[in-house]
Design a protein around this motif. Structure first.
Motif, PDB file in Angstrom:
ATOM      1  N   ALA A   1       2.105   2.157   6.619  1.00  9.89           N
ATOM      2  CA  ALA A   1       3.236   1.917   7.529  1.00  9.89           C
ATOM      3  C   ALA A   1       2.774   2.034   8.979  1.00  9.89           C
ATOM      4  O   ALA A   1       1.961   2.883   9.314  1.00  9.89           O
ATOM      5  CB  ALA A   1       4.337   2.918   7.232  1.00  9.89           C
ATOM      6  N   ASN A   2       3.315   1.152   9.803  1.00 12.31           N
ATOM      7  CA  ASN A   2       2.924   1.099  11.204  1.00 12.31           C
ATOM      8  C   ASN A   2       4.069   1.629  12.074  1.00 12.31           C
ATOM      9  O   ASN A   2       5.067   0.950  12.281  1.00 12.31           O
ATOM     10  CB  ASN A   2       2.601  -0.367  11.564  1.00 12.31           C
TER      11      ASN A   2
ATOM     12  N   PRO B   1       0.439   7.477  11.006  1.00 11.59           N
ATOM     13  CA  PRO B   1       0.759   6.435  10.045  1.00 11.59           C
ATOM     14  C   PRO B   1       0.949   7.024   8.661  1.00 11.59           C
ATOM     15  O   PRO B   1       0.380   8.052   8.337  1.00 11.59           O
ATOM     16  CB  PRO B   1      -0.467   5.523  10.095  1.00 11.59           C
ATOM     17  N   SER B   2       1.737   6.371   7.840  1.00  9.72           N
ATOM     18  CA  SER B   2       1.946   6.827   6.476  1.00  9.72           C
ATOM     19  C   SER B   2       0.738   6.447   5.638  1.00  9.72           C
ATOM     20  O   SER B   2       0.153   5.399   5.813  1.00  9.72           O
ATOM     21  CB  SER B   2       3.190   6.160   5.912  1.00  9.72           C
ATOM     22  N   SER B   3       0.377   7.322   4.703  1.00 11.30           N
ATOM     23  CA  SER B   3      -0.753   6.998   3.844  1.00 11.30           C
ATOM     24  C   SER B   3      -0.295   6.469   2.498  1.00 11.30           C
ATOM     25  O   SER B   3      -1.078   6.246   1.611  1.00 11.30           O
ATOM     26  CB  SER B   3      -1.599   8.261   3.627  1.00 11.30           C
ATOM     27  N   SER B   4       1.038   6.322   2.328  1.00 14.74           N
ATOM     28  CA  SER B   4       1.538   5.977   1.005  1.00 14.74           C
ATOM     29  C   SER B   4       1.351   4.509   0.667  1.00 14.74           C
ATOM     30  O   SER B   4       1.361   4.131  -0.484  1.00 14.74           O
ATOM     31  CB  SER B   4       3.025   6.312   0.912  1.00 14.74           C
ATOM     32  N   GLY B   5       1.202   3.662   1.667  1.00 18.05           N
ATOM     33  CA  GLY B   5       1.150   2.233   1.405  1.00 18.05           C
ATOM     34  C   GLY B   5      -0.007   1.821   0.533  1.00 18.05           C
ATOM     35  O   GLY B   5       0.172   1.116  -0.461  1.00 18.05           O
ATOM     36  N   SER B   6      -1.219   2.307   0.870  1.00 20.53           N
ATOM     37  CA  SER B   6      -2.395   1.826   0.163  1.00 20.53           C
ATOM     38  C   SER B   6      -2.341   2.142  -1.324  1.00 20.53           C
ATOM     39  O   SER B   6      -2.767   1.355  -2.154  1.00 20.53           O
ATOM     40  CB  SER B   6      -3.650   2.418   0.782  1.00 20.53           C
ATOM     41  N   ALA B   7      -1.768   3.298  -1.675  1.00 24.92           N
ATOM     42  CA  ALA B   7      -1.707   3.684  -3.086  1.00 24.92           C
ATOM     43  C   ALA B   7      -0.830   2.739  -3.878  1.00 24.92           C
ATOM     44  O   ALA B   7      -0.953   2.622  -5.077  1.00 24.92           O
ATOM     45  CB  ALA B   7      -1.170   5.101  -3.209  1.00 24.92           C
TER      46      ALA B   7
END
Ligand SMILES: [Zn+2]
Length: 365
Positions: free
Chosen positions: A84-85, A72-78
């Protein structure tokens, strides 16, 4: 550890990233909804500067490009978005979207809106997931297996082929316009002819164009594939579903892939028709402002955007010649394939020569 507080900013651009590096920062603190542009994100990652959302305790370093489908992408939470799923890439909806993208790709190629490996198509399937075409594949040859999926920062989260380098342009539109579900970017020759002359087509000539597109904006030139290029459309995309990209092509957004391609067809045919009409040597007859209002009312019912809905930007009788921010409001002239109206410079010369002739006749010279 040196932290730079940028929580007062809604957008973090490469300039901020450079300043943070110059200041010796190891992390930048951003507000929950701050948008970090892809180039700023890449720059920060390359220089080991973490992006931390205000209130988070963990670092939110960007996900690497080319992650596998299971990561999964870790960029979403920031950025205040869900991570991203990657599983969305193989759902029945995704499979249907992939087929639709391939069909639209073939339409673009058949209509000569793209050549070589030009043009790109995307669909926002989730809050932080966008299915898109790959780089270096002709739109005629596309198969569902060629497609990939990225998060809203451009990190690839699924698909074996590298995503198009122009995806950043699409992503800026998705971030700016929640209603946009699909973007189609292509290079149709007649619309692109307008884009390379810095002109937008006139309005109130053909009803279909008024209803589905209306005012077209033109964004300034930037090198394709860069974050700077992607951001050129930002001032226009909320109020325009179609933008001419200077010295490049066009981009359209809509609620589906098929509809975004429709807009490209409508614009291209319109530009082509105007050029053909210019060759007839007779002036174009325009739809009246009053009848134009009827068309605008139809458009409003369809839920399509138009800068002319904003009456504060309108003066009386301005449906046709309202200046669009970013457009170059030149009066079209018969020589350049527009409307048959004489250009201002031609008029000036004509008036001057007639005045001179009259003055000469009455002996005033
Ligand atoms: Zn292009």
């Amino acid at each position: 550890m040196k932290s730079i507080d940028l929580t007062g900013q809604k957008v973090l651009v490469i300039r901020d990233a450079r300043s943070a590096l110059e200041a010796g920062a190891s992390q930048v603190l951003v507000c929950k909804n701050c948008v970090v542009t892809p180039s700023a994100r890449d720059f920060l990652a390359q220089n080991n500067i973490a992006v931390v959302t205000s209130g988070d305790v963990t670092s939110a370093a960007p996900a690497a490009y080319g992650q596998t489908a299971s990561a999964p992408s870790s960029s979403g939470s920031a950025l205040g978005r869900p991570a991203a799923n990657a599983r969305l890439f193989t759902t029945p909806e995704a499979e249907a979207v992939k087929k639709e993208i391939c069909a639209v790709g073939r339409k673009l190629w058949m209509r000569q809106f793209v050549d070589g490996n030009g043009g790109n198509i995307s669909y926002r399937i989730g809050p932080n997931e966008v299915i898109c075409t790959p780089t270096l594949v002709s739109k005629y040859d596309l198969t569902p297996e060629d497609l990939s999926m990225v998060d809203l920062e451009g990190n690839q989260i699924a698909g074996s082929k590298a995503r198009t380098s122009e995806i950043l342009l699409h992503l800026e539109i998705y971030k700016e316009v929640p209603e946009a579900k699909s973007c189609v970017h292509c290079h149709p020759p007649h619309a692109t002819a307008y884009a390379i002359t810095g002109r937008v087509p006139p309005n109130l000539v053909i009803p279909e164009f008024e209803v589905f597109i209306g005012k077209v904006a033109i964004s300034p030139y930037e090198t394709p594939g860069t974050a700077e290029f992607a951001q050129t459309v930002l001032p226009f995309v909320k109020t325009h579903n179609t933008v001419l990209l200077a010295n490049h092509g066009i981009i359209c957004w809509a609620d589906s892939v098929t509809h975004a391609e429709w807009f490209a067809e409508v614009l291209e045919t319109y530009c082509w028709t105007l050029m053909l009409a210019a060759q007839l040597g007779a002036p174009i007859s325009y739809i009246s402002e009053q009848k134009g209002s009827d068309l605008l009312a139809i458009k409003k019912k369809l839920g399509l955007p138009d800068i002319r809905f904003d009456t504060s930007r309108m003066k009386e009788c301005q449906l046709s010649d309202l200046e669009v921010p970013g457009s170059i409001a030149l009066t079209p002239n018969p020589c350049d394939g527009n409307t048959g109206r004489p250009a201002e410079t031609d008029l000036e010369t004509l008036v001057r020569s007639v005045t001179d002739a009259v003055m000469e006749t009455i002996g005033a010279k």
